[in-house]
Design a protein around this motif. Structure first.
Motif, short mmCIF file in Angstrom:
data_model
loop_
_atom_site.label_atom_id
_atom_site.label_comp_id
_atom_site.label_asym_id
_atom_site.label_seq_id
_atom_site.Cartn_x
_atom_site.Cartn_y
_atom_site.Cartn_z
N VAL A 167 -2.69 -23.37 15.37
CA VAL A 167 -3.13 -24.27 16.45
C VAL A 167 -3.69 -25.58 15.90
O VAL A 167 -3.39 -26.67 16.42
N GLY A 168 -4.50 -25.51 14.84
CA GLY A 168 -5.06 -26.73 14.25
C GLY A 168 -3.99 -27.66 13.72
O GLY A 168 -4.04 -28.87 13.93
N ARG A 169 -3.00 -27.08 13.06
CA ARG A 169 -1.88 -27.88 12.54
C ARG A 169 -1.04 -28.42 13.68
O ARG A 169 -0.58 -29.56 13.63
N ALA A 170 -0.86 -27.61 14.73
CA ALA A 170 -0.09 -28.05 15.90
C ALA A 170 -0.78 -29.24 16.58
O ALA A 170 -0.11 -30.19 17.02
N LEU A 171 -2.12 -29.19 16.66
CA LEU A 171 -2.88 -30.30 17.26
C LEU A 171 -2.70 -31.58 16.45
O LEU A 171 -2.47 -32.66 17.01
N TYR A 172 -2.79 -31.45 15.13
CA TYR A 172 -2.63 -32.62 14.25
C TYR A 172 -1.22 -33.20 14.38
O TYR A 172 -1.05 -34.42 14.51
N VAL A 201 -1.11 -33.47 23.99
CA VAL A 201 -1.40 -32.14 24.56
C VAL A 201 -0.11 -31.34 24.72
O VAL A 201 -0.04 -30.16 24.33
N LEU A 202 0.91 -31.96 25.29
CA LEU A 202 2.17 -31.25 25.54
C LEU A 202 2.86 -30.85 24.23
O LEU A 202 3.37 -29.72 24.11
N LEU A 203 2.86 -31.74 23.25
CA LEU A 203 3.48 -31.42 21.96
C LEU A 203 2.68 -30.35 21.22
O LEU A 203 3.25 -29.48 20.56
N THR A 204 1.36 -30.41 21.35
CA THR A 204 0.51 -29.39 20.72
C THR A 204 0.80 -28.01 21.29
O THR A 204 0.94 -27.02 20.55
N LEU A 205 0.90 -27.93 22.63
CA LEU A 205 1.19 -26.64 23.28
C LEU A 205 2.55 -26.10 22.84
O LEU A 205 2.71 -24.89 22.63
N ARG A 206 3.53 -27.02 22.67
CA ARG A 206 4.85 -26.57 22.24
C ARG A 206 4.84 -26.09 20.80
O ARG A 206 5.40 -25.04 20.47
N TRP A 207 4.22 -26.85 19.91
CA TRP A 207 4.25 -26.52 18.49
C TRP A 207 3.27 -25.42 18.11
O TRP A 207 3.34 -24.88 17.00
N ALA A 208 2.34 -25.10 19.02
CA ALA A 208 1.42 -23.99 18.75
C ALA A 208 2.17 -22.67 18.64
O ALA A 208 1.68 -21.71 18.04
N ALA A 209 3.39 -22.63 19.21
CA ALA A 209 4.21 -21.42 19.10
C ALA A 209 4.88 -21.31 17.74
O ALA A 209 5.35 -20.24 17.36
N ASP A 210 4.94 -22.43 16.99
CA ASP A 210 5.62 -22.45 15.70
C ASP A 210 4.67 -22.50 14.51
O ASP A 210 5.09 -22.24 13.38
N MET A 211 3.42 -22.90 14.75
CA MET A 211 2.48 -23.09 13.63
C MET A 211 1.05 -22.83 14.09
O MET A 211 0.80 -22.60 15.28
N PHE A 241 7.11 -33.95 9.31
CA PHE A 241 7.74 -32.64 9.12
C PHE A 241 8.21 -32.44 7.69
O PHE A 241 8.43 -31.33 7.25
N GLY A 242 8.40 -33.54 6.96
CA GLY A 242 8.78 -33.44 5.55
C GLY A 242 10.27 -33.49 5.31
O GLY A 242 11.09 -33.19 6.19
N ASP A 243 10.63 -33.92 4.10
CA ASP A 243 12.03 -33.96 3.65
C ASP A 243 12.91 -34.85 4.53
O ASP A 243 14.09 -34.58 4.71
N TYR A 244 12.32 -35.90 5.10
CA TYR A 244 13.07 -36.87 5.92
C TYR A 244 13.81 -36.20 7.08
O TYR A 244 14.87 -36.67 7.52
N ARG A 245 13.25 -35.10 7.61
CA ARG A 245 13.97 -34.35 8.64
C ARG A 245 13.84 -34.93 10.03
O ARG A 245 14.65 -34.66 10.90
N SER A 246 12.76 -35.68 10.27
CA SER A 246 12.46 -36.18 11.61
C SER A 246 12.40 -35.00 12.58
O SER A 246 11.77 -33.98 12.28
#
Length: 452
Positions: free
Chosen positions: A162-167, A150-160, A185-190
């Motif tokens: 909402v459905g992608r942020a939830l996943y 939930v906390l990570l979804t709320l944070r990443w919803a500002a960057d992407m 996140f892709g490209d071994y970025r962590s």
């Protein structure tokens, strides 16, 4: 009327011991994961993944390591990523814990044999309260993972979206709580894009530490309000965890403060967050917010030591464990002070525990050294890079200096075996290959030899 459902641990016809069933269970999960990841539907391109790469990925996920030979975020389809996520959950909590969950849901009785296997899987000294502990493990894990998601979804919803942020939130919450280190996140970025982000840092570190201290400690902390006391095990785990994280943060901050490849690009606040995060993640999560290959060699070697120590017993992490390291330190201190007993928090520890700690440490050291020596021959890369990757595999950490995607076929097989041994535990493997003997019925006369 007897239930027609088969027992989850019905291996009596094979006459397997609990350690052997654990080894067989994890191997079966890895094999199933390998076959699923080889399906064309598991890759984003629609092409089948090579067997060795699928085996490596399934082993890394089931052993909650995080080392990858193909990028999780870009190579695999959503189906493939979900397969990896399920393997992480099964590997982190243990296949017997998941089997117990289904047994409880189906209201099936947990047999004595099941309890013996659970005792071995949870590294408990007795079967007393083992099913109650498993219930707590399942509830605590679900609550913590859901909260983190939930906390990570709320944070990443500002960057992407909402459905992608939830996943993303669910995937990374499960991955980090189980100390797996897989990211999408892709490209071994962590998590390198969030080095100075307080929300991502705090949530991810909380998930890592929660999964790393062990379910026994977690249950003890929750029961503290009633009992007003902690077990010796919990005191040792919490104090050593705090000490290692604190010391690690200071050492990494000092070593990397002026490094232009890592901390030199960050402001002071971000440097503190990055030092804190890089101190937590070797215990044994595998995520990183700065480029591991760009760290100074002193920092990389220091992280090898942190990885080797690892997490705590009964957790989702690997390594020789914090309690083993504490016991070794206690033995050294007692010897230097001329005392016969190791005393921690006013409790004397049995000599048998010291022998077990010494055995685990030496076996782990021999494994890491042997694999590193072979890889230094087959891979032809700098020794520190090879040692770092080997220790990361043994301790099921997942941090990498970039060697894993370039491993030869032999190297991949060796790292797979190292991850498998690190997740199950060297003593469990030893007992599975040759069951431990009972106590000797006689003693030899005492001899003397010069030491030191």
């Amino acid at each position: 009327m007897a239930s027609p459902l088969p027992k989850f641990t019905e291996f009596r016809f094979l006459k397997l011991s609990p350690p052997q069933i654990l080894v067989l269970g994890f191997a079966t999960a890895i094999l199933i994961g390998t076959l699923l990841l080889m399906l064309p539907y598991s890759s984003a391109s629609g092409h089948s993944l090579r067997f060795i790469d699928a085996l490596f990925t399934a082993t890394s996920a089931t052993c909650v390591t995080g080392l990858v030979v193909v990028d999780t975020g870009t190579y695999f389809s959503t189906f493939g990523q979900i397969v990896i996520l399920v393997l992480i959950q099964v590997g982190g909590l243990g296949f017997m814990t998941m089997a117990t969950l289904f047994a409880l849901l189906l209201k099936r009785r947990i047999s004595l044999r099941d309890r013996l296997i659970l005792q071995e899987a949870m590294n408990q000294s007795s079967m007393e309260g083992i099913v109650r502990l498993i219930r707590k493990v399942l509830v605590y894990s679900l609550i913590i993972e859901a909260s983190g998601a939930v906390l990570l979804t709320l944070r990443w919803a500002a960057d992407m979206h909402v459905g992608r942020a939830l996943y993303f939130g669910v995937f990374h919450a499960v991955s980090m709580f189980n100390n797996a280190g897989f990211d999408i996140f892709g490209d071994y970025r962590s998590l390198t894009g969030y080095a100075g982000d307080p929300v991502v840092n705090i949530v991810v570190m909380f998930l890592i530490i929660s999964g790393g201290i062990g379910f026994i400690v977690m249950a003890d902390l929750i029961d503290y309000r009633k009992s007003r006391r902690l077990m010796l095990h919990s005191k040792v785990v919490l104090s050593m965890t705090a000490a290692l994280i604190s010391i690690g943060t200071v050492v990494i901050f000092i070593f990397e403060f002026t490094n232009p490849n890592t901390f030199g690009q960050l402001n002071l606040g971000s440097k503190i967050w990055a030092a804190f995060f890089q101190s937590v993640t070797p215990r044994t999560a595998g995520a990183n917010t700065v480029d591991i290959a760009g760290l100074r060699q002193a920092t990389q070697f220091f992280m090898v030591i942190l990885m080797f120590i690892g997490a705590s017993p009964g957790s989702t992490g690997g390594g020789i464990k914090t309690t083993t390291f504490t016991l070794m330190i206690g033995a050294v201190v007692s010897m230097l002070r001329g005392r016969e007993d190791i005393v921690l928090f006013r409790f004397r520890l049995a000599q048998e525990r010291v022998f077990k700690a010494l055995t685990i440490t030496l076996l782990a050291l021999l494994l890491v050294v042997a694999v590193s020596m072979v890889l230094s021959t087959t891979e032809g890369r700098p020794f520190l890079m090879i040692l770092f990757e080997t220790t990361s595999a043994f301790a099921t950490v997942g941090l990498s200096m970039g060697l894993t995607p370039e491993l030869s076929e032999t190297g991949k097989i060796l790292i797979c075996l190292t991850m498998f041994a690190g997740r199950l535990g060297l003593l469990t493997l030893a007992y599975a290959l040759g069951p431990k003997q009972g106590k000797a019925l006689y003693k030899y006369p005492e001899g003397k030899m010069i030491i030191g």
